[in-house]
Every structure is written in structure tokens, then in C-alpha cells.
Write a protein that holds these residues in place. Structure first.
Motif, PDB file in Angstrom:
ATOM      1  N   VAL A 104       0.780  -1.386  -0.029  1.00 38.77           N
ATOM      2  CA  VAL A 104       0.053  -0.049   0.171  1.00 38.77           C
ATOM      3  C   VAL A 104       0.681   1.209  -0.028  1.00 38.77           C
ATOM      4  O   VAL A 104       0.333   2.085  -0.595  1.00 38.77           O
ATOM      5  N   ASN A 105       2.027   1.203   0.657  1.00 40.19           N
ATOM      6  CA  ASN A 105       2.824   2.222   0.653  1.00 40.19           C
ATOM      7  C   ASN A 105       4.421   1.931   0.671  1.00 40.19           C
ATOM      8  O   ASN A 105       5.380   2.587   1.402  1.00 40.19           O
ATOM      9  N   GLY A 106       4.796   0.697  -0.122  1.00 38.54           N
ATOM     10  CA  GLY A 106       6.016   0.415  -0.255  1.00 38.54           C
ATOM     11  C   GLY A 106       6.667  -0.559   0.753  1.00 38.54           C
ATOM     12  O   GLY A 106       7.762  -0.930   0.671  1.00 38.54           O
ATOM     13  N   SER A 107       5.768  -0.905   1.903  1.00 37.32           N
ATOM     14  CA  SER A 107       6.459  -1.523   3.032  1.00 37.32           C
ATOM     15  C   SER A 107       6.815  -2.866   2.629  1.00 37.32           C
ATOM     16  O   SER A 107       7.865  -3.177   3.023  1.00 37.32           O
ATOM     17  N   THR A 108       6.096  -3.512   1.691  1.00 37.74           N
ATOM     18  CA  THR A 108       6.546  -4.954   1.132  1.00 37.74           C
ATOM     19  C   THR A 108       8.034  -5.088   0.459  1.00 37.74           C
ATOM     20  O   THR A 108       8.648  -5.771   0.478  1.00 37.74           O
ATOM     21  N   ARG A 109       7.876  -4.036  -0.489  1.00 36.05           N
ATOM     22  CA  ARG A 109       9.321  -3.952  -1.017  1.00 36.05           C
ATOM     23  C   ARG A 109      10.678  -3.287  -0.308  1.00 36.05           C
ATOM     24  O   ARG A 109      11.550  -3.814  -0.419  1.00 36.05           O
ATOM     25  N   ARG A 110      10.129  -2.541   0.803  1.00 38.35           N
ATOM     26  CA  ARG A 110      11.507  -2.295   1.721  1.00 38.35           C
ATOM     27  C   ARG A 110      11.724  -3.473   2.522  1.00 38.35           C
ATOM     28  O   ARG A 110      12.819  -3.664   2.674  1.00 38.35           O
ATOM     29  N   ALA A 111      10.656  -4.410   2.829  1.00 36.97           N
ATOM     30  CA  ALA A 111      10.991  -5.471   3.692  1.00 36.97           C
ATOM     31  C   ALA A 111      11.892  -6.561   2.825  1.00 36.97           C
ATOM     32  O   ALA A 111      12.675  -7.074   3.369  1.00 36.97           O
ATOM     33  N   ALA A 112      11.347  -6.778   1.640  1.00 34.89           N
ATOM     34  CA  ALA A 112      12.152  -7.617   0.697  1.00 34.89           C
ATOM     35  C   ALA A 112      13.617  -7.027   0.439  1.00 34.89           C
ATOM     36  O   ALA A 112      14.546  -7.991   0.572  1.00 34.89           O
ATOM     37  N   ALA A 113      13.980  -5.644   0.271  1.00 33.29           N
ATOM     38  CA  ALA A 113      15.132  -5.313   0.177  1.00 33.29           C
ATOM     39  C   ALA A 113      16.049  -5.649   1.588  1.00 33.29           C
ATOM     40  O   ALA A 113      17.322  -5.997   1.561  1.00 33.29           O
ATOM     41  N   LEU A 114      15.329  -5.129   2.548  1.00 35.19           N
ATOM     42  CA  LEU A 114      16.090  -5.310   3.947  1.00 35.19           C
ATOM     43  C   LEU A 114      16.384  -6.945   4.355  1.00 35.19           C
ATOM     44  O   LEU A 114      17.376  -7.309   5.124  1.00 35.19           O
ATOM     45  N   SER A 115      15.602  -7.747   3.773  1.00 34.82           N
ATOM     46  CA  SER A 115      15.847  -9.076   3.983  1.00 34.82           C
ATOM     47  C   SER A 115      16.577 -10.052   2.792  1.00 34.82           C
ATOM     48  O   SER A 115      16.844 -11.186   2.622  1.00 34.82           O
ATOM     49  N   ASP A 116      16.843  -9.036   1.676  1.00 37.69           N
ATOM     50  CA  ASP A 116      17.482  -9.722   0.398  1.00 37.69           C
ATOM     51  C   ASP A 116      16.971 -10.762  -0.200  1.00 37.69           C
ATOM     52  O   ASP A 116      17.158 -11.833  -0.606  1.00 37.69           O
ATOM     53  N   VAL A 117      15.419 -10.528  -0.284  1.00 37.15           N
ATOM     54  CA  VAL A 117      14.523 -11.219  -0.862  1.00 37.15           C
ATOM     55  C   VAL A 117      13.831 -10.491  -2.291  1.00 37.15           C
ATOM     56  O   VAL A 117      14.012  -9.255  -2.217  1.00 37.15           O
ATOM     57  N   CYS A 118      12.963 -11.033  -2.867  1.00 38.78           N
ATOM     58  CA  CYS A 118      12.354 -10.515  -3.917  1.00 38.78           C
ATOM     59  C   CYS A 118      10.729 -10.304  -3.465  1.00 38.78           C
ATOM     60  O   CYS A 118      10.370 -10.967  -2.862  1.00 38.78           O
ATOM     61  N   PHE A 119      10.497  -9.061  -3.942  1.00 34.23           N
ATOM     62  CA  PHE A 119       8.892  -8.930  -3.963  1.00 34.23           C
ATOM     63  C   PHE A 119       8.488  -8.030  -5.264  1.00 34.23           C
ATOM     64  O   PHE A 119       8.747  -7.197  -5.534  1.00 34.23           O
ATOM     65  N   LEU A 120       7.318  -8.764  -5.688  1.00 36.89           N
ATOM     66  CA  LEU A 120       6.614  -8.219  -7.094  1.00 36.89           C
ATOM     67  C   LEU A 120       5.633  -7.391  -6.726  1.00 36.89           C
ATOM     68  O   LEU A 120       4.620  -8.327  -6.111  1.00 36.89           O
ATOM     69  N   LYS A 121       5.133  -6.081  -6.850  1.00 36.74           N
ATOM     70  CA  LYS A 121       4.173  -5.496  -6.839  1.00 36.74           C
ATOM     71  C   LYS A 121       3.466  -5.428  -8.342  1.00 36.74           C
ATOM     72  O   LYS A 121       4.142  -4.687  -9.074  1.00 36.74           O
ATOM     73  N   PRO A 122       2.754  -6.214  -8.598  1.00 43.36           N
ATOM     74  CA  PRO A 122       2.074  -6.071 -10.105  1.00 43.36           C
ATOM     75  C   PRO A 122       1.532  -5.032 -10.400  1.00 43.36           C
ATOM     76  O   PRO A 122       1.000  -3.986  -9.866  1.00 43.36           O
ATOM     77  N   THR A 123       1.154  -4.745 -11.895  1.00 46.72           N
ATOM     78  CA  THR A 123       0.308  -3.951 -12.311  1.00 46.72           C
ATOM     79  C   THR A 123      -1.090  -3.839 -11.504  1.00 46.72           C
ATOM     80  O   THR A 123      -1.608  -4.892 -11.408  1.00 46.72           O
ATOM     81  N   TYR A 124      -1.563  -2.587 -11.275  1.00 45.74           N
ATOM     82  CA  TYR A 124      -2.779  -2.540 -10.504  1.00 45.74           C
ATOM     83  C   TYR A 124      -4.029  -3.290 -11.436  1.00 45.74           C
ATOM     84  O   TYR A 124      -3.945  -2.885 -12.576  1.00 45.74           O
ATOM     85  N   GLY A 125      -4.529  -4.029 -10.600  1.00 49.38           N
ATOM     86  CA  GLY A 125      -5.686  -4.635 -11.615  1.00 49.38           C
ATOM     87  C   GLY A 125      -5.655  -5.938 -11.735  1.00 49.38           C
ATOM     88  O   GLY A 125      -6.527  -6.712 -12.375  1.00 49.38           O
ATOM     89  N   THR A 126      -4.252  -6.605 -11.908  1.00 49.23           N
ATOM     90  CA  THR A 126      -3.922  -7.968 -12.475  1.00 49.23           C
ATOM     91  C   THR A 126      -4.147  -9.146 -11.641  1.00 49.23           C
ATOM     92  O   THR A 126      -4.431 -10.188 -12.053  1.00 49.23           O
ATOM     93  N   VAL A 127      -4.032  -8.586 -10.189  1.00 54.34           N
ATOM     94  CA  VAL A 127      -4.403  -9.764  -9.240  1.00 54.34           C
ATOM     95  C   VAL A 127      -5.489  -9.073  -8.377  1.00 54.34           C
ATOM     96  O   VAL A 127      -5.534  -8.109  -8.037  1.00 54.34           O
ATOM     97  N   SER A 128      -6.327 -10.093  -8.083  1.00 58.61           N
ATOM     98  CA  SER A 128      -7.713  -9.664  -7.328  1.00 58.61           C
ATOM     99  C   SER A 128      -7.226  -9.199  -6.037  1.00 58.61           C
ATOM    100  O   SER A 128      -6.317  -9.801  -5.248  1.00 58.61           O
ATOM    101  N   ARG A 129      -8.070  -8.107  -5.683  1.00 61.66           N
ATOM    102  CA  ARG A 129      -7.855  -7.596  -4.347  1.00 61.66           C
ATOM    103  C   ARG A 129      -9.059  -7.977  -3.250  1.00 61.66           C
ATOM    104  O   ARG A 129      -9.231  -7.672  -2.079  1.00 61.66           O
ATOM    105  N   TYR A 130      -9.903  -9.027  -3.929  1.00 63.13           N
ATOM    106  CA  TYR A 130     -11.165  -9.609  -3.097  1.00 63.13           C
ATOM    107  C   TYR A 130     -10.267 -10.268  -1.820  1.00 63.13           C
ATOM    108  O   TYR A 130      -9.687 -11.345  -2.039  1.00 63.13           O
ATOM    109  N   GLY A 131     -10.849 -10.138  -0.784  1.00 58.02           N
ATOM    110  CA  GLY A 131     -10.246 -10.459   0.500  1.00 58.02           C
ATOM    111  C   GLY A 131      -9.373  -9.865   1.270  1.00 58.02           C
ATOM    112  O   GLY A 131      -8.521 -10.502   1.921  1.00 58.02           O
ATOM    113  N   VAL A 132      -8.901  -8.671   0.753  1.00 56.10           N
ATOM    114  CA  VAL A 132      -7.863  -7.842   1.415  1.00 56.10           C
ATOM    115  C   VAL A 132      -8.515  -6.913   2.306  1.00 56.10           C
ATOM    116  O   VAL A 132      -9.265  -6.489   2.124  1.00 56.10           O
TER     117      VAL A 132
END
Length: 394
Positions: A104-132
Motif C-alpha cells: 500500500v505504501n512500499g512496506s513490502t518492497r522495503r521488507a524484501a530489500a532489507l531481507s535480500d529477497v524479492c517482492f513483486l508489486k504487479p500492475t494494478y488490477g492484474t491480481v484480485s484484491r478480493y479478500g484484502v
């Protein structure tokens, strides 16, 4: 470190952050206000994974509603000297194959960088937000943590595609992702203004990554773009306004936490929210209320919407000449614990690196300690660029 708010299956291979619903499992979004809440259905992404044989290991700790830097202010987590994201650490340690998170505000991407793993935030609307558990619906997006791009691709192939239950879901029934496409003809730019905002270790990480891209035949060019600060301000206005609206449903009446002491319905609302939300969420609510107020709406919220359109136009022009943008994910390679009264300013400062992807809905990949952003539906380009760098270390 306490990774889970609710463990579901010790043999599970997919972790799910606590802003994503899993039927029957406690879901809190890191907040006391949702204490004890058990959903009656699972998020669409969870259902699709389970239908393909993946097993959910549990719900991972997140900062309250995903609003902090990378999960440090969950009501249910233990305080740590060095800030890390629970889902990212589980992936790093090999405890799960992959994890789902909501950006929502980059926290997942930051977490991935700090732990040296990957995180992909895909194009808006390509993955369902139902249940978020939604906060800023116009920019938040469900994405994937994994150790490498092959696993990101594997999970994205399962969870992406149209969902009738989500009004923001795009019409394509499925998407095909690639992490092995040729990259020797690609052009990548580094934004000078963002690089200068990072510390020396982070700058070196970005520049070293650029050299590895060049070794794969990618053309890398440093450019100057002055609109990231403006984009950050616009997104902070929009996401606080939307969050203010979305969390208003939590009132201590229907579900979740309820204050013990109150004399009337107004006191029930006020006391439940006062005790149930942390300082950062309250600050976001107050700021969001202000920018939506009658006297400020046109000057703040209205202008932010106009800025969003202008930034989208500028990014579209940029991608006419470049295939991806290479930037830091955050200003440091490590964050130490800090007081929650500092959080609003800290999150705003770090948002300059991540805001554009949320503001205009483009994909962003945090991998190798850096961020790659691309045009809409350019996930395969980002995954292939990162994959080429990954293979150099094999």
C-alpha cells in the motif's frame, strides 16, 4: 522474532500476510481494532493457490494496516532492535517457498530489500484484491515474496487474472509471465535525484546492480527527474484520505476490539478507536480527514488527483525511451527501532522511493536490494532483468 499471528499448517509452503483473509484464521491486519476477527471466506489469491495444491502455513505479522516502514508496529509483534518484515524473513530463511503481501505504501518492497529477497508489486488490477483488508484501494496491490524470480513467476501465474468479485480487476482472464526473456536490447535509467537521497552503501548496491545489467548487454543511463517528491506528496494525500475512509468501518460494534468502558454509542465508537488504533494510524486518519475537509478538499485532495494524472503521463513518456527504471528501494540497508511518534514522518520520507508505483499502478520489483519499475504489464521485463542478474551469481 514473532513471524506468525496465526499458524495454520506446519507443513505449509505459502505464508500470507495478516491483511489477507484466510477462512477461519484470525485476521488482524496488525491492529488491536480487529482483535479476534475470523473471516468467513478466503481472499481470491489464497483460494487460487489452494486449488493448485499450495498449502497456507499461516498469517504473518504486518505493521498496523501495512502503514509503517516494513512491519515494525504490529500490535502483536515483539519489539526488535533491527526492523525486519516477518513474511520476508520467512522466505529468506527457507521456511516457506513464497509469501503473499499487500503493498500500500512500499512496506513490502522495503521488507524484501532489507531481507535480500524479492517482492513483486504487479500492475494494478492484474491480481484480485478480493479478500484484502483495504486501506488505500486506488493504489494498494497484492504481490509475491520469494527468494528468486522463478518462484515469483510461478506464484504470479496462479494468482493473476480477472476476478468478477473485484471491481478493480482488469478483464484479462490470465497473464503469462517470463523471467528468462532476452535483455540485451533493453534500456534502463537510474534517477539521479533518488540515488542522491540514499546512503553510500545503498548507492553502491544500485550502481553495482547497474554494472551487472551492463554485463548482460543492457544499456544503463543516469537521468534527472524532478517529480518524485511531488508524486510522494500526492500519494501520501490520497492514501491517507482513502485510509481514513476505509478504517471508519471499525467501530467496536460488529466485530473486533470493543472498549470496556462507555456510557453511550458515541463513547463506544470513540473509546474503541482510541484504544484500538495505534498512533501512526491515528495520524493517518487525522491527516486524511483534513485533506478531505470542505476547506481543504480542492487544494489538497483535488490537486493530488490532478498530480496523479500528470505523473502517469510523465512516466508513460519515460517508458517510450526506457524499458525500466532502476532506483533504491529505501534510503538505507538497515533500519533500527524507533518511536512510533516518529513513524509518520519516517514513512513519508521513505515513500519517495516507492510512491510512483502505487500512485499510477505500474509494476515494481524489489530484488537484489534494488527496485526496478516498468510500464504497465511490463512484469516480464522486470523479472527477466532481475533474472539475468541472479544467474550471474549461480
Amino acid at each position: 522474532m514473532k513471524y506468525y499471528t496465526a499458524q495454520i499448517n506446519n507443513k505449509g509452503n505459502i505464508a500470507v500476510d495478516d491483511t489477507i483473509l484466510v477462512k477461519g484464521a484470525i485476521t488482524t491486519a496488525g491492529s488491536r481494532i480487529l482483535e479476534g476477527f475470523k473471516p468467513l471466506f478466503s481472499a481470491e489469491a489464497v483460494t487460487r493457490l489452494e486449488d493448485k495444491g499450495y498449502v497456507i502455513s499461516g498469517k504473518t505479522n504486518v505493521g498496523e494496516f501495512g502503514l509503517d516502514l516494513c512491519g515494525e508496529f504490529s500490535y502483536y509483534s515483539e519489539k526488535e532492535d533491527v526492523i525486519k518484515g516477518a513474511a520476508a524473513e520467512l522466505v529468506k530463511n527457507g521456511d516457506v517457498k513464497a509469501a503473499l503481501g499487500v503493498d500500500v505504501n512500499g512496506s513490502t518492497r522495503r521488507a524484501a530489500a532489507l531481507s535480500d529477497v524479492c517482492f513483486l508489486k504487479p500492475t494494478y488490477g492484474t491480481v484480485s484484491r478480493y479478500g484484502v483488508v483495504s486501506t488505500a484501494a486506488s493504489g494498494e496491490q497484492l504481490g509475491v515474496y520469494a527468494k528468486g524470480v522463478e518462484t515469483v513467476k510461478e506464484v504470479m501465474d496462479v494468482i493473476s487474472g480477472h476476478d468478477d468479485k473485484d471491481g478493480t480487476s482488469l478483464k484479462e482472464t490470465s497473464y503469462n509471465y517470463d523471467c528468462n526473456a532476452a535483455v540485451s536490447d533493453k534500456k534502463v535509467c537510474i534517477v539521479k535525484e533518488l540515488l542522491e537521497k540514499a546512503d553510500e552503501k545503498t548507492k553502491k548496491t544500485v550502481l553495482d546492480y547497474a554494472e551487472k545489467l551492463k554485463a548482460n548487454g543492457v544499456k544503463v543511463e543516469e537521468i534527472s527527474l524532478d517529480f518524485f517528491g511531488i508524486a510522494n506528496t500526492a500519494w501520501q494525500i490520497l492514501y491517507t484520505a482513502e485510509t481514513c475512509n476505509n478504517v471508519s468501518r471499525y467501530d467496536g460494534v460488529k466485530y473486533g476490539f470493543r472498549a470496556q468502558e462507555y456510557k453511550n454509542i458515541d463513547e463506544l465508537y470513540v473509546n474503541s478507536r482510541t484504544e484500538g488504533f495505534n498512533f501512526l494510524t491515528k495520524a493517518v486518519i487525522l491527516y486524511g480527514s483534513d485533506v478531505l475537509s470542505k476547506n481543504r478538499y480542492d487544494d489538497c485532495y483535488g490537486k493530488a488527483l490532478k498530480v496523479r494524472r500528470i505523473i502517469a503521463e510523465n512516466m508513460a513518456k519515460l517508458f517510450e525511451n526506457f524499458d525500466a527504471v532502476l532506483t533504491p528501494v529505501c534510503s538505507k540497508t538497515e533500519f533500527n527501532a524507533y518511536g512510533i511518534d516518529e513513524a509518520f514522518i519516517k514513512v513519508f520520507g521513505e515513500g519517495v522511493f516507492t510512491c510512483v508505483a502505487n500512485l499510477v499502478g505500474i509494476p515494481a520489483l524489489s530484488c537484489g536490494g534494488v527496485q526496478l519499475m516498468g510500464n504497465h504489464f511490463a512484469e516480464s521485463t522486470l523479472l527477466s532483468l532481475a533474472g539475468a542478474v541472479e544467474r550471474m551469481g549461480e
